[in-house]
Enzyme design. Structure first.
Site, PDB file in Angstrom:
ATOM      1  CG  ASP A 147      -1.183   0.538  -3.819  1.00 24.41           C
ATOM      2  OD1 ASP A 147      -0.394   1.441  -3.214  1.00 24.41           O
ATOM      3  OD2 ASP A 147      -2.560   0.504  -3.114  1.00 24.41           O
ATOM      4  CG  HIS A 148      -1.951   3.692  -5.221  1.00 26.95           C
ATOM      5  ND1 HIS A 148      -1.758   4.691  -4.047  1.00 26.95           N
ATOM      6  CD2 HIS A 148      -2.838   3.077  -4.846  1.00 26.95           C
ATOM      7  CE1 HIS A 148      -2.516   4.147  -3.034  1.00 26.95           C
ATOM      8  NE2 HIS A 148      -3.126   3.233  -3.322  1.00 26.95           N
ATOM      9  CB  THR A 168      -5.616  -0.476  -3.843  1.00 27.51           C
ATOM     10  OG1 THR A 168      -5.382   0.534  -2.984  1.00 27.51           O
ATOM     11  CG2 THR A 168      -5.056  -1.810  -3.777  1.00 27.51           C
ATOM     12  CD  GLU A 202      -2.718   1.371   0.167  1.00 35.05           C
ATOM     13  OE1 GLU A 202      -3.467   0.494  -0.280  1.00 35.05           O
ATOM     14  OE2 GLU A 202      -2.838   2.418  -0.205  1.00 35.05           O
ATOM     15  CG  HIS A 205      -4.638   3.459   3.064  1.00 33.67           C
ATOM     16  ND1 HIS A 205      -5.416   4.703   3.352  1.00 33.67           N
ATOM     17  CD2 HIS A 205      -5.021   2.934   2.000  1.00 33.67           C
ATOM     18  CE1 HIS A 205      -6.113   4.847   2.356  1.00 33.67           C
ATOM     19  NE2 HIS A 205      -6.210   3.749   1.625  1.00 33.67           N
TER      20      HIS A 205
END
Ligand code: GP9
Ligand code: MN
Length: 415
Positions: A259-260, A85, A41, A200
């Site tokens: 993921d990003h 995600t 994440e 996150h």
């Protein structure tokens, strides 16, 4: 209809890599092995080798990326858009682009796909996803069912207590620990995707669980970002140990992917303080690099690859490593181990990176120096930009028109 899908087919035929299948490096190196894919994440590359007050943020990943049994692609970019995600999952599973608006996982969950889990199923793999959140988040339950995952271990498969949860829910260390028993129950070979949660936004961690200082800048978000990243680094280290202890490790390959981004442009001032440089369009694009490491136990040829690659390339790359040849697959990405000269990583907003240039907001930068090209030189990006736009459009056509209904992938996926 049929004519639209043949336009996609023709385009992809004309732009496929020189080396296919067995000719390229490492074909089949992971044949019949389990694949443990960890979607990490909000993890950006700038965390690697970073320090806060003299303490390494990611000691485990720092070692892993340089080790003999790991291949690290240091210029790997995330390509997600609003679906966050879920976009990263979609890109990896299908080698298609996410949409410019909304999340494909919500808007086109019922389409016909030729997704990675289905292909692996057809090749004898059991497939599963582990993620300690509500199953309906991002419409995952519906999408996963459509694209062929056999099991989805969501929040209800885990014991979540006040002691082992904070922020978005179950903490990563407990998540991995509690997953081992389920992994042991999989038929071999298996493909299992893990999606972490602790690191996150807003990246907050109970003080007693923090093993690195807060950063000190005007951004509360960036200040906390290092603490949860460090926590996740520790969780991954423990996970590797547990995989070894449970005997799963030797027969598996482990793929780690960010993921990003976690730090948006909104925090550019603090980021620029941290990096010690101004964040222009070029730096912004470079900040979209996320970890991509393929860890192969027992492998001795580990290296750091400089090639420009992205999430869209993951599906063909994994199939290549597993020795699965999908002759008729339609993928916008390329096997990362194949040589291809004119490849690029396209972003949803039309920006791109290739070996020579970085293009964003109408400016063409030299990738090596970061300098914007002036005058006639600035035209250098134009032909690539044209292809980028064409490619995004074709991928959109596939999704909006549900075009895979009209294509024969030559396997049992077509209904
Ligand atoms: C939620 C988790 C985070 O289940 O995957 O989603 P994000 O907000 O990063 O898209
Ligand atoms: Mn995410």
């Amino acid at each position: 209809d049929e004519s639209e899908i043949s336009e996609v087919e023709t385009y992809l035929d004309e732009h496929s890599p020189d080396l296919k299948g067995e000719e390229a490096d490492l074909f089949g190196i992971a044949e019949d092995k389990n694949v443990i894919f960890v979607s990490v994440e909000s993890f950006q590359n700038f965390l690697l080798d970073s320090e806060v007050n003299g303490t390494e943020t990611t000691p485990f990943l720092n070692d892993l990326k340089e080790s003999k049994d790991t291949i690290w692609f240091e210029n790997f970019y995330h390509q997600t858009a609003q679906g966050k995600t879920s976009d990263s999952e979609f890109i990896v599973e299908n080698s298609l682009y996410p949409l410019g608006r909304g999340a494909v996982y919500f808007t086109h969950a019922q389409n016909e796909y030729n997704a990675l889990p289905e292909i692996l199923n057809n090749n004898g793999y059991q497939t599963s996803v582990f993620h300690a959140n509500n199953k309906t988040f991002w419409n995952r339950d519906v999408m996963y069912d459509n694209i062929g995952y056999d099991q989805f271990y969501g929040e209800q498969s885990f014991q979540v207590t006040p002691e082992n949860s904070f922020g978005w829910g179950l903490e990563d260390k407990a998540f991995f620990e509690q997953s081992i028993k389920y992994l042991q129950s999989q038929d071999k070979p298996f493909y299992s995707k893990f999606i972490t949660l602790t690191h996150h936004f807003p990246f907050e961690l109970p003080e007693e669980k923090a093993n690195i200082d807060l950063y000190d800048s005007g951004s509360n978000t960036l200040n906390h970002y290092f603490q949860t990243a460090r926590y996740t680094d520790e969780a991954l280290e423990k996970f590797f140990e547990q995989l070894k202890q449970s005997g799963i490790y030797e027969d598996s390959i482990i793929v780690l992917m960010g993921d990003h981004y976690g730090i948006s442009e909104y925090h550019n001032k603090a980021m620029s303080q941290f990096l010690g440089k101004e964040i222009d369009g070029y730096e912004h694009v470079q900040l979209q690099r996320v970890p991509f490491m393929v860890h192969i136990p027992g492998y001795e040829g580990g290296e750091i690859k400089e090639k420009v690659v992205g999430q869209i390339d993951v599906k063909p790359t994994l199939l290549h490593l597993l020795g699965i040849e999908e002759e008729k697959d339609l993928t916008f990405g390329e096997n990362m181990f194949a040589d291809q000269e004119d490849d690029f990583v396209a972003f949803r907003n039309g920006s791109f990176v290739n070996e020579e240039y970085i293009y964003t907001d109408g400016v063409c930068y030299d990738r090596e120096t970061g300098d914007p090209l002036e005058g006639e030189q600035s035209e250098a990006c134009a032909p690539v930009k044209k292809q980028v736009d064409q490619e995004l459009k074709l991928s959109d056509n596939v999704i909006y028109g549900d075009l895979f209904r009209f294509y024969d992938f030559g396997n049992s996926n077509n209904k």
